[in-house]
Design a protein around this motif. Structure first.
Motif, short mmCIF file in Angstrom:
data_model
loop_
_atom_site.label_atom_id
_atom_site.label_comp_id
_atom_site.label_asym_id
_atom_site.label_seq_id
_atom_site.Cartn_x
_atom_site.Cartn_y
_atom_site.Cartn_z
N PHE A 148 3.49 8.47 2.02
CA PHE A 148 2.27 8.50 1.03
C PHE A 148 1.77 7.21 0.82
O PHE A 148 2.63 6.19 0.07
CB PHE A 148 2.55 9.42 -0.24
N VAL A 149 0.53 6.85 1.10
CA VAL A 149 0.04 5.61 0.94
C VAL A 149 -1.31 5.69 0.17
O VAL A 149 -1.95 6.66 0.02
CB VAL A 149 -0.09 4.74 2.24
N GLN A 150 -1.72 4.23 -0.05
CA GLN A 150 -3.02 4.44 -0.74
C GLN A 150 -4.25 4.43 0.21
O GLN A 150 -4.12 4.19 1.32
CB GLN A 150 -3.26 3.03 -1.29
N PRO A 151 -5.29 5.17 0.09
CA PRO A 151 -6.20 5.69 0.93
C PRO A 151 -7.05 4.79 1.47
O PRO A 151 -7.60 4.95 2.55
CB PRO A 151 -7.08 6.76 0.25
N HIS A 152 -7.43 3.65 0.78
CA HIS A 152 -8.25 2.56 1.28
C HIS A 152 -7.34 1.79 2.55
O HIS A 152 -8.14 1.05 3.13
CB HIS A 152 -8.42 1.61 0.12
N VAL A 153 -6.20 2.12 2.73
CA VAL A 153 -5.60 1.29 4.04
C VAL A 153 -5.63 1.93 5.27
O VAL A 153 -5.26 1.31 6.16
CB VAL A 153 -4.27 0.84 3.45
N ALA A 154 -6.51 3.07 5.27
CA ALA A 154 -6.23 3.92 6.46
C ALA A 154 -6.74 3.12 7.73
O ALA A 154 -5.97 3.15 8.63
CB ALA A 154 -7.05 5.06 6.49
N GLU A 155 -7.83 2.68 7.71
CA GLU A 155 -8.24 1.92 8.84
C GLU A 155 -7.61 0.59 9.15
O GLU A 155 -7.38 0.29 10.48
CB GLU A 155 -9.73 1.38 8.44
N MET A 156 -6.72 -0.34 8.13
CA MET A 156 -5.98 -1.24 8.38
C MET A 156 -5.04 -0.70 9.35
O MET A 156 -4.30 -1.56 10.16
CB MET A 156 -5.56 -2.00 7.08
N ILE A 157 -4.29 0.29 8.84
CA ILE A 157 -3.14 0.96 9.38
C ILE A 157 -3.53 1.24 11.18
O ILE A 157 -2.75 0.95 11.93
CB ILE A 157 -2.42 2.32 8.68
N ARG A 158 -4.53 2.10 11.17
CA ARG A 158 -5.22 2.46 12.47
C ARG A 158 -5.26 1.17 13.37
O ARG A 158 -5.07 1.18 14.61
CB ARG A 158 -6.48 3.09 12.58
N SER A 159 -5.84 0.30 12.82
CA SER A 159 -5.98 -1.11 13.79
C SER A 159 -4.85 -1.85 13.94
O SER A 159 -4.53 -2.29 14.93
CB SER A 159 -6.95 -2.21 12.65
N PHE A 203 0.93 -1.01 -0.01
CA PHE A 203 0.05 -0.05 0.01
C PHE A 203 0.68 1.27 -0.01
O PHE A 203 0.14 2.24 -0.27
CB PHE A 203 -1.02 -0.01 1.20
N ILE A 204 2.04 1.29 0.12
CA ILE A 204 3.03 2.38 0.16
C ILE A 204 3.13 2.97 -1.04
O ILE A 204 3.70 2.16 -1.90
CB ILE A 204 4.24 2.06 0.95
N ILE A 205 2.70 4.06 -1.35
CA ILE A 205 3.18 4.77 -2.86
C ILE A 205 4.38 5.17 -2.98
O ILE A 205 5.10 5.00 -3.96
CB ILE A 205 2.15 5.46 -3.16
N HIS A 206 4.81 5.91 -1.75
CA HIS A 206 6.22 6.46 -1.68
C HIS A 206 6.40 6.75 -0.56
O HIS A 206 5.56 7.56 0.43
CB HIS A 206 6.21 7.96 -2.59
N ILE A 207 7.92 6.51 0.09
CA ILE A 207 8.25 7.01 1.46
C ILE A 207 8.80 8.25 1.01
O ILE A 207 10.02 8.43 0.25
CB ILE A 207 9.22 5.89 1.56
N LEU A 208 8.28 9.31 1.80
CA LEU A 208 8.88 10.79 1.29
C LEU A 208 10.14 11.34 2.07
O LEU A 208 11.09 11.79 1.51
CB LEU A 208 7.83 11.60 1.65
N ASP A 209 10.24 10.76 3.38
CA ASP A 209 11.48 10.83 4.18
C ASP A 209 11.25 9.94 5.30
O ASP A 209 10.28 9.37 5.30
CB ASP A 209 11.82 12.18 4.54
N ASP A 210 11.98 9.90 6.39
CA ASP A 210 12.01 9.22 7.54
C ASP A 210 10.65 9.51 8.37
O ASP A 210 10.48 8.39 9.19
CB ASP A 210 13.23 9.69 8.71
N THR A 211 9.97 10.43 8.21
CA THR A 211 9.00 10.67 9.06
C THR A 211 7.54 11.06 8.36
O THR A 211 6.37 11.38 8.79
CB THR A 211 8.99 12.01 10.07
N HIS A 212 7.64 10.67 6.82
CA HIS A 212 6.47 11.03 5.96
C HIS A 212 6.24 9.98 5.02
O HIS A 212 7.28 9.55 4.27
CB HIS A 212 6.56 12.50 5.42
#
Length: 70
Positions: free
Chosen positions: A44-55, A33-42
């Motif tokens: 950019f991921v696909q929007p449909h995985v928000a709840e899975m990450i929170r869980s 689901f990761i589209i791009h790793i911008l830096d160490d703390t940012h």
């Protein structure tokens, strides 16, 4: 020509970013689901995985919390 991708911007501390990166790495290629790793703390991921990450973060916090014995 500009290419636009809809996604979710995540800003977090370094350990949490590493947790999310490892969560992504543990999935099969078709479910990453990761589209791009911008830096160490940012991230950019696909929007449909928000709840899975929170869980997953909630489960991590539950495993790492201390409860005082009665």
């Amino acid at each position: 020509m500009v290419n636009a991708i809809k996604g979710l911007f995540i800003s977090c501390d370094v350990p949490m970013a590493q947790f999310i990166i490892n969560l992504n790495a543990s999935l099969p290629t078709s479910q990453k689901f990761i589209i791009h790793i911008l830096d160490d703390t940012h991230l950019f991921v696909q929007p449909h995985v928000a709840e899975m990450i929170r869980s997953a973060i909630s489960e991590l916090r539950d495993q790492n919390s201390y409860e005082k014995p009665s």
